[in-house]
Design a protein around this motif. Structure first.
Motif, PDB file in Angstrom:
ATOM      1  N   PHE A   1       0.854  -1.185   0.000  1.00  0.00           N
ATOM      2  CA  PHE A   1       0.000   0.000   0.000  1.00  0.00           C
ATOM      3  C   PHE A   1       0.888   1.232   0.000  1.00  0.00           C
ATOM      4  CE2 PHE A   1      -2.140   3.372   2.470  1.00  0.00           C
ATOM      5  CZ  PHE A   1      -3.204   3.613   1.612  1.00  0.00           C
ATOM      6  N   TYR A   2       0.748   2.073  -1.035  1.00  0.00           N
ATOM      7  CA  TYR A   2       1.593   3.254  -1.175  1.00  0.00           C
ATOM      8  C   TYR A   2       0.829   4.562  -0.964  1.00  0.00           C
ATOM      9  CZ  TYR A   2       4.755  -0.091  -3.413  1.00  0.00           C
ATOM     10  OH  TYR A   2       5.561  -1.164  -3.687  1.00  0.00           O
ATOM     11  N   GLY A   3      -0.489   4.460  -0.754  1.00  0.00           N
ATOM     12  CA  GLY A   3      -1.304   5.653  -0.617  1.00  0.00           C
ATOM     13  C   GLY A   3      -2.396   5.674  -1.666  1.00  0.00           C
ATOM     14  N   PHE A   4      -3.058   6.818  -1.814  1.00  0.00           N
ATOM     15  CA  PHE A   4      -4.151   6.919  -2.773  1.00  0.00           C
ATOM     16  C   PHE A   4      -4.342   8.367  -3.188  1.00  0.00           C
ATOM     17  CE2 PHE A   4      -5.741   6.436   1.596  1.00  0.00           C
ATOM     18  CZ  PHE A   4      -6.245   7.702   1.821  1.00  0.00           C
ATOM     19  N   GLU A   5      -5.192   8.571  -4.189  1.00  0.00           N
ATOM     20  CA  GLU A   5      -5.531   9.916  -4.634  1.00  0.00           C
ATOM     21  C   GLU A   5      -7.044  10.090  -4.616  1.00  0.00           C
ATOM     22  OE1 GLU A   5      -4.604  10.758  -8.689  1.00  0.00           O
ATOM     23  OE2 GLU A   5      -4.856   8.669  -9.321  1.00  0.00           O
ATOM     24  N   VAL A   6      -7.479  11.315  -4.337  1.00  0.00           N
ATOM     25  CA  VAL A   6      -8.898  11.630  -4.288  1.00  0.00           C
ATOM     26  C   VAL A   6      -9.398  11.883  -5.711  1.00  0.00           C
ATOM     27  CG1 VAL A   6     -10.635  13.224  -3.391  1.00  0.00           C
ATOM     28  CG2 VAL A   6      -8.656  12.613  -1.988  1.00  0.00           C
ATOM     29  N   LEU A   7     -10.507  11.250  -6.082  1.00  0.00           N
ATOM     30  CA  LEU A   7     -11.069  11.396  -7.412  1.00  0.00           C
ATOM     31  C   LEU A   7     -12.325  12.272  -7.374  1.00  0.00           C
ATOM     32  CD1 LEU A   7     -10.861   7.690  -8.641  1.00  0.00           C
ATOM     33  CD2 LEU A   7      -9.159   9.497  -8.915  1.00  0.00           C
ATOM     34  N   GLY A   8     -12.808  12.631  -8.543  1.00  0.00           N
ATOM     35  CA  GLY A   8     -14.055  13.369  -8.631  1.00  0.00           C
ATOM     36  C   GLY A   8     -13.864  14.868  -8.756  1.00  0.00           C
ATOM     37  N   ASP A   9     -14.918  15.616  -8.455  1.00  0.00           N
ATOM     38  CA  ASP A   9     -14.916  17.073  -8.624  1.00  0.00           C
ATOM     39  C   ASP A   9     -14.259  17.775  -7.443  1.00  0.00           C
ATOM     40  OD1 ASP A   9     -16.212  16.820 -11.047  1.00  0.00           O
ATOM     41  OD2 ASP A   9     -18.194  16.890 -10.143  1.00  0.00           O
ATOM     42  N   TYR A  10     -12.981  17.478  -7.258  1.00  0.00           N
ATOM     43  CA  TYR A  10     -12.222  18.088  -6.169  1.00  0.00           C
ATOM     44  C   TYR A  10     -10.844  18.453  -6.694  1.00  0.00           C
ATOM     45  CZ  TYR A  10     -15.897  15.745  -3.577  1.00  0.00           C
ATOM     46  OH  TYR A  10     -17.128  15.317  -3.146  1.00  0.00           O
ATOM     47  N   THR A  11     -10.230  19.410  -6.050  1.00  0.00           N
ATOM     48  CA  THR A  11      -8.863  19.724  -6.425  1.00  0.00           C
ATOM     49  C   THR A  11      -7.998  18.490  -6.194  1.00  0.00           C
ATOM     50  OG1 THR A  11      -8.544  20.617  -4.188  1.00  0.00           O
ATOM     51  CG2 THR A  11      -9.028  22.181  -5.940  1.00  0.00           C
ATOM     52  N   GLU A  12      -6.977  18.350  -7.012  1.00  0.00           N
ATOM     53  CA  GLU A  12      -6.148  17.152  -6.942  1.00  0.00           C
ATOM     54  C   GLU A  12      -5.522  17.012  -5.565  1.00  0.00           C
ATOM     55  OE1 GLU A  12      -3.373  17.329 -10.107  1.00  0.00           O
ATOM     56  OE2 GLU A  12      -4.905  17.451 -11.664  1.00  0.00           O
ATOM     57  N   LYS A  13      -5.633  15.798  -5.029  1.00  0.00           N
ATOM     58  CA  LYS A  13      -5.122  15.549  -3.681  1.00  0.00           C
ATOM     59  C   LYS A  13      -4.610  14.118  -3.621  1.00  0.00           C
ATOM     60  CE  LYS A  13      -5.033  16.896   0.813  1.00  0.00           C
ATOM     61  NZ  LYS A  13      -4.649  18.214   1.343  1.00  0.00           N
ATOM     62  N   SER A  14      -3.364  13.957  -3.235  1.00  0.00           N
ATOM     63  CA  SER A  14      -2.784  12.621  -3.082  1.00  0.00           C
ATOM     64  C   SER A  14      -2.277  12.455  -1.663  1.00  0.00           C
ATOM     65  CB  SER A  14      -1.629  12.405  -4.071  1.00  0.00           C
ATOM     66  OG  SER A  14      -2.087  12.444  -5.404  1.00  0.00           O
ATOM     67  N   VAL A  15      -2.455  11.263  -1.139  1.00  0.00           N
ATOM     68  CA  VAL A  15      -1.957  10.923   0.194  1.00  0.00           C
ATOM     69  C   VAL A  15      -0.968   9.787   0.012  1.00  0.00           C
ATOM     70  CG1 VAL A  15      -2.547  10.120   2.503  1.00  0.00           C
ATOM     71  CG2 VAL A  15      -4.128  11.617   1.270  1.00  0.00           C
ATOM     72  N   MET A  16       0.296  10.047   0.291  1.00  0.00           N
ATOM     73  CA  MET A  16       1.340   9.059   0.078  1.00  0.00           C
ATOM     74  C   MET A  16       1.679   8.349   1.386  1.00  0.00           C
ATOM     75  SD  MET A  16       1.659   9.613  -3.093  1.00  0.00           S
ATOM     76  CE  MET A  16       3.062   8.544  -3.447  1.00  0.00           C
ATOM     77  N   ALA A  17       2.209   7.142   1.247  1.00  0.00           N
ATOM     78  CA  ALA A  17       2.608   6.368   2.417  1.00  0.00           C
ATOM     79  C   ALA A  17       3.787   5.490   2.044  1.00  0.00           C
ATOM     80  CB  ALA A  17       1.446   5.502   2.902  1.00  0.00           C
ATOM     81  N   GLU A  18       4.594   5.170   3.030  1.00  0.00           N
ATOM     82  CA  GLU A  18       5.649   4.194   2.809  1.00  0.00           C
ATOM     83  C   GLU A  18       5.007   2.830   2.576  1.00  0.00           C
ATOM     84  OE1 GLU A  18       8.850   4.773   2.639  1.00  0.00           O
ATOM     85  OE2 GLU A  18       8.631   6.918   3.076  1.00  0.00           O
ATOM     86  N   GLU A  19       5.735   1.954   1.879  1.00  0.00           N
ATOM     87  CA  GLU A  19       5.180   0.624   1.632  1.00  0.00           C
ATOM     88  C   GLU A  19       4.828  -0.047   2.959  1.00  0.00           C
ATOM     89  OE1 GLU A  19       6.343  -3.688  -0.350  1.00  0.00           O
ATOM     90  OE2 GLU A  19       7.607  -1.930  -0.692  1.00  0.00           O
ATOM     91  N   ALA A  20       3.571  -0.460   3.099  1.00  0.00           N
ATOM     92  CA  ALA A  20       3.100  -1.077   4.337  1.00  0.00           C
ATOM     93  C   ALA A  20       2.946  -2.582   4.147  1.00  0.00           C
ATOM     94  CB  ALA A  20       1.766  -0.458   4.752  1.00  0.00           C
ATOM     95  N   GLN A  21       3.314  -3.338   5.151  1.00  0.00           N
ATOM     96  CA  GLN A  21       3.231  -4.793   5.086  1.00  0.00           C
ATOM     97  C   GLN A  21       1.959  -5.287   5.770  1.00  0.00           C
ATOM     98  OE1 GLN A  21       5.413  -6.459   3.244  1.00  0.00           O
ATOM     99  NE2 GLN A  21       6.382  -4.483   2.802  1.00  0.00           N
TER     100      GLN A  21
END
Length: 352
Positions: free
Chosen positions: A190-210
């Motif tokens: 799991f490296y994180g995710f990005e918000v989709l849809g009618d919103y300003t671009e937003k990404s949430v990053m994470a270190e690789e999780a086990q």
């Protein structure tokens, strides 16, 4: 069972010159014959005939469950040397594989569900004899990574339901509930995710999780977009200036456009919050704070003195400008270089 080969030789002579036909001779090894007079080839009996007997098979049954013990429907269960054969688990997570060969077979599992965490390790089933039925019991999915968080509106601070979040590792989608919350076990890595849809671009990053890790992103504030700003660009006498250029910042980027022949303009897909918009025709300039969905009038006036500190700071903050060179480029894009040469103060001291 014996198989036999028969060799037939056909010699064709051209009808145009029958007398010129030559005599050919062909020496073949002695052909063995069986007692009934049929040739058995060139003295060799075929011993590697294919085995036409049907293969012995059995049935493998089981149930696929998540890490917390809940049944997992719509999981594909594969078997075979190339994993080309599969069945799909039912609503109770149960599956039944028919025609599994006698002996040991490896199984694999996959699913397109966003909360699928995978199955680690080798899962094998052994069919002891023809028509045997083997129940391998429950196959538990991996613990995965437990991700959670809340999505809120950056302006109202209210939670937002139905926001989709795309995981960066596999492209699968999570969605917030009525309270803006999301929580799910997802497959590693799991490296994180990005918000989709009618919103300003937003990404949430994470270190690789086990497996077994917990990742709570807390509160994610997003800006909803979809607002429209309409207005008109004129001179001090109210006459339209179709040659003017408009400039604003949205989604962290500089944007520019031009009005129509009547000086009217329309800017779409903006956040629902006030923004700074500027206009210039290369000789004159105006900077204004506008509210989307509310018409704005932009009147250009000659610039004869440096901009006031408050106006520069407004440009700096609202346009997300990070340096003096960025401010230079903004005015270049606006086609207002000459205006900026006059408007820019001798010493630009703004705290970022």
């Amino acid at each position: 069972m014996k198989f036999y080969f028969c060799v037939t030789l056909v010699l064709i002579v051209s009808p145009l010159d029958v007398n010129a036909a030559e005599t050919f001779s062909l020496d073949l090894p002695s052909v063995a014959k069986s007692a009934d007079g049929f040739a058995t080839g060139v003295g060799q009996e075929v011993t590697n005939a294919p085995d036409l007997k049907p293969r012995a098979t059995g049935v493998v049954r089981g149930r696929i469950i998540d890490f917390d013990g809940r049944p997992l429907p719509s999981v594909r269960v594969f078997f075979g040397d190339d994993y080309s054969e599969f069945v799909t688990s039912d609503a109770q997570g149960r599956f039944e594989l028919p025609s599994v060969p006698v002996g040991e077979s490896a199984l694999s599992f996959s699913s397109s569900a966003p909360t699928w965490t995978g199955v680690s390790g080798a899962i094998k089933a052994t069919i002891p004899a023809q028509n045997a039925i083997v129940d391998i019991g429950d196959v538990r999915a991996d613990e995965g990574v437990l991700v959670s968080g809340t999505v809120i509106d950056d302006i109202t601070q209210a939670p937002i339901a139905g926001v989709k979040l795309k995981m960066l590792a596999n492209g699968k989608i999570l969605q917030t509930d009525a309270k803006g919350r999301f929580e799910a076990r997802v497959q590693k890595p799991f490296y994180g995710f990005e918000v989709l849809g009618d919103y300003t671009e937003k990404s949430v990053m994470a270190e690789e999780a086990q497996n077994g890790a917990k990742f709570d992103v807390g509160t994610i504030a997003v800006e909803r977009i979809g607002a429209t700003l309409r207005g008109r660009v004129t001179d001090e006498k109210g006459l339209p200036i179709p040659s003017a250029r408009l400039g604003w910042n949205s989604k962290g980027q500089f944007n520019s456009s031009t009005p129509d022949a009547n000086g009217n303009f329309e800017i779409k897909d903006l956040p629902f919050k006030p923004l700074t918009v500027s206009a210039s025709d290369g000789q004159r300039l105006t900077v204004a704070t506008a509210t989307p969905n509310t018409p704005v009038a932009l009147k250009l006036a000659p610039v004869t003195a440096p901009l006031a500190g408050a106006d520069i700071e407004k440009l700096w903050n609202e346009l997300k400008i990070k340096s003096v060179s960025d401010l230079d480029r903004y005015f270049e894009a606006l086609g207002a270089r000459r205006v900026y040469d006059v408007a820019r103060p001798q010493r630009l001291e703004v705290t970022i």
